[in-house]
Design a protein around this motif. Structure first.
Motif, PDB file in Angstrom:
ATOM      1  N   UNK A  69       0.814  -1.217   0.000  1.00 26.61           N
ATOM      2  CA  UNK A  69       0.000   0.000   0.000  1.00 26.61           C
ATOM      3  C   UNK A  69       0.843   1.261   0.000  1.00 26.61           C
ATOM      4  N   UNK A  70       2.127   1.129   0.218  1.00 27.34           N
ATOM      5  CA  UNK A  70       3.046   2.274   0.195  1.00 27.34           C
ATOM      6  C   UNK A  70       3.001   2.908  -1.195  1.00 27.34           C
ATOM      7  N   UNK A  71       2.649   4.210  -1.303  1.00 28.25           N
ATOM      8  CA  UNK A  71       2.534   4.849  -2.628  1.00 28.25           C
ATOM      9  C   UNK A  71       3.831   4.858  -3.425  1.00 28.25           C
ATOM     10  N   UNK A  72       4.962   4.625  -2.755  1.00 31.78           N
ATOM     11  CA  UNK A  72       6.232   4.555  -3.456  1.00 31.78           C
ATOM     12  C   UNK A  72       6.569   3.145  -3.933  1.00 31.78           C
ATOM     13  N   UNK A  73       5.712   2.194  -3.562  1.00 32.38           N
ATOM     14  CA  UNK A  73       5.976   0.807  -3.950  1.00 32.38           C
ATOM     15  C   UNK A  73       4.840   0.260  -4.807  1.00 32.38           C
ATOM     16  N   UNK A  74       3.599   0.227  -4.230  1.00 32.11           N
ATOM     17  CA  UNK A  74       2.428  -0.311  -4.923  1.00 32.11           C
ATOM     18  C   UNK A  74       2.798  -1.618  -5.630  1.00 32.11           C
ATOM     19  N   UNK A  75       2.512  -1.687  -6.944  1.00 37.25           N
ATOM     20  CA  UNK A  75       2.877  -2.898  -7.689  1.00 37.25           C
ATOM     21  C   UNK A  75       3.907  -2.555  -8.769  1.00 37.25           C
ATOM     22  N   UNK A  76       4.707  -1.512  -8.507  1.00 36.39           N
ATOM     23  CA  UNK A  76       5.677  -1.054  -9.508  1.00 36.39           C
ATOM     24  C   UNK A  76       6.729  -2.101  -9.842  1.00 36.39           C
ATOM     25  N   UNK A  77       6.986  -3.029  -8.911  1.00 37.95           N
ATOM     26  CA  UNK A  77       7.969  -4.082  -9.169  1.00 37.95           C
ATOM     27  C   UNK A  77       7.319  -5.384  -9.612  1.00 37.95           C
ATOM     28  N   UNK A  78       6.002  -5.344  -9.829  1.00 38.53           N
ATOM     29  CA  UNK A  78       5.285  -6.545 -10.280  1.00 38.53           C
ATOM     30  C   UNK A  78       5.519  -6.802 -11.770  1.00 38.53           C
ATOM     31  N   UNK A  79       5.490  -8.066 -12.144  1.00 37.61           N
ATOM     32  CA  UNK A  79       5.587  -8.412 -13.565  1.00 37.61           C
ATOM     33  C   UNK A  79       4.364  -7.915 -14.333  1.00 37.61           C
ATOM     34  N   UNK A  80       3.214  -7.817 -13.638  1.00 35.03           N
ATOM     35  CA  UNK A  80       2.015  -7.302 -14.307  1.00 35.03           C
ATOM     36  C   UNK A  80       2.191  -5.831 -14.684  1.00 35.03           C
ATOM     37  N   UNK A  81       2.932  -5.078 -13.855  1.00 38.24           N
ATOM     38  CA  UNK A  81       3.197  -3.676 -14.155  1.00 38.24           C
ATOM     39  C   UNK A  81       4.120  -3.559 -15.360  1.00 38.24           C
TER      40      UNK A  81
END
Length: 243
Positions: free
Chosen positions: A190-202
């Motif tokens: 939930x951290x706005x600096x993390x979210x799912x930015x490191x996800x493969x879906x992203x």
């Protein structure tokens, strides 16, 4: 006939010169506002390079055509020829890399998979070093706060198959636990600096948008190549007449 060719060449290169000015201005504006911004500086190089090439070509063409300088026309023709070959190779090779992907433009965001995109695309745009720049852009611009999260496919919400629940504007793990221990499910925060930015879906969503935008860029490059080829033919006529 030589005078007509020189006049046409001067006119077309005047248009190119006028086009290069706002492109260079945009590059300078990006650079001046960038500061330590990785997001802005990431795009500055290509914009600056296109502007400089167009400016140099147009000046060479105008001097050669307007002043009747044979050597300048000869140099202009060679540089223009090399630019056309480069753009053709670039457009064809990038097109091949894009077309190897199995992603479809009407595909739902939650079904994106990184494996749908060619290894060349993954290696070129979302490998560890390149992705760190792109991820910095997302974090720095607060991308998920500025626009509809649905527009940033796969980056602003946890993947649906994970089983997160939306409660009071936050995605939380339900009492029954997650439905999947997939890497993307455990990466979400939930951290706005993390979210799912490191996800493969992203990463897959980013490549999907890149592929969609390539269709527009391909049309632009095709028009640019045709314009440069016309200039090359007119330049050949002007060069032959000045000898």
């Amino acid at each position: 006939m030589s005078g007509v060719c020189r006049g046409l060449l001067f006119f077309t290169n005047s248009l190119t010169f006028l086009t290069s000015i706002p492109i260079l201005f945009l590059a300078i504006l990006i650079n001046s506002n960038a500061g330590n911004s990785k997001c802005n500086s990431y795009f500055n190089g290509p914009v600056m390079m296109i502007g400089i090439i167009l400016l140099v070509l147009s000046v060479m063409g105008m001097i050669g055509a307007g002043c009747g300088v044979t050597f300048m026309l000869w140099l202009y023709e060679w540089v223009l020829f090399l630019c056309i070959i480069f753009l053709l190779c670039f457009t064809i090779l990038v097109g091949i890399g894009m077309n190897k992907s199995s992603y479809k433009s009407d595909q739902e965001a939650e079904t994106f998979q990184l494996s749908q995109f060619s290894e060349w695309l993954q290696r070129t745009f979302v490998d560890k070093d390149d992705w760190s720049h792109i991820r910095s852009c997302f974090t720095e611009t607060r991308l998920c706060e500025e626009i509809d999260p649905g527009e940033v496919k796969g980056c602003c919400k946890p993947p649906p198959y994970c089983g997160y629940e939306l409660k009071n504007g936050r995605w939380i793990v339900p009492e029954s636990g997650l439905r999947s221990n997939d890497k993307d499910c455990t990466t979400w925060s939930d951290d706005p600096n993390i979210l799912c930015y490191d996800c493969n879906t992203c990463k897959a969503g980013y490549l999907a948008r890149l592929k969609d935008n390539w269709r527009k860029l391909r049309a632009f490059f095709t028009c640019l190549i045709v314009f440069l080829v016309v200039n090359f033919v007119i330049g050949c006529c002007a060069f032959q007449g000045s000898r």
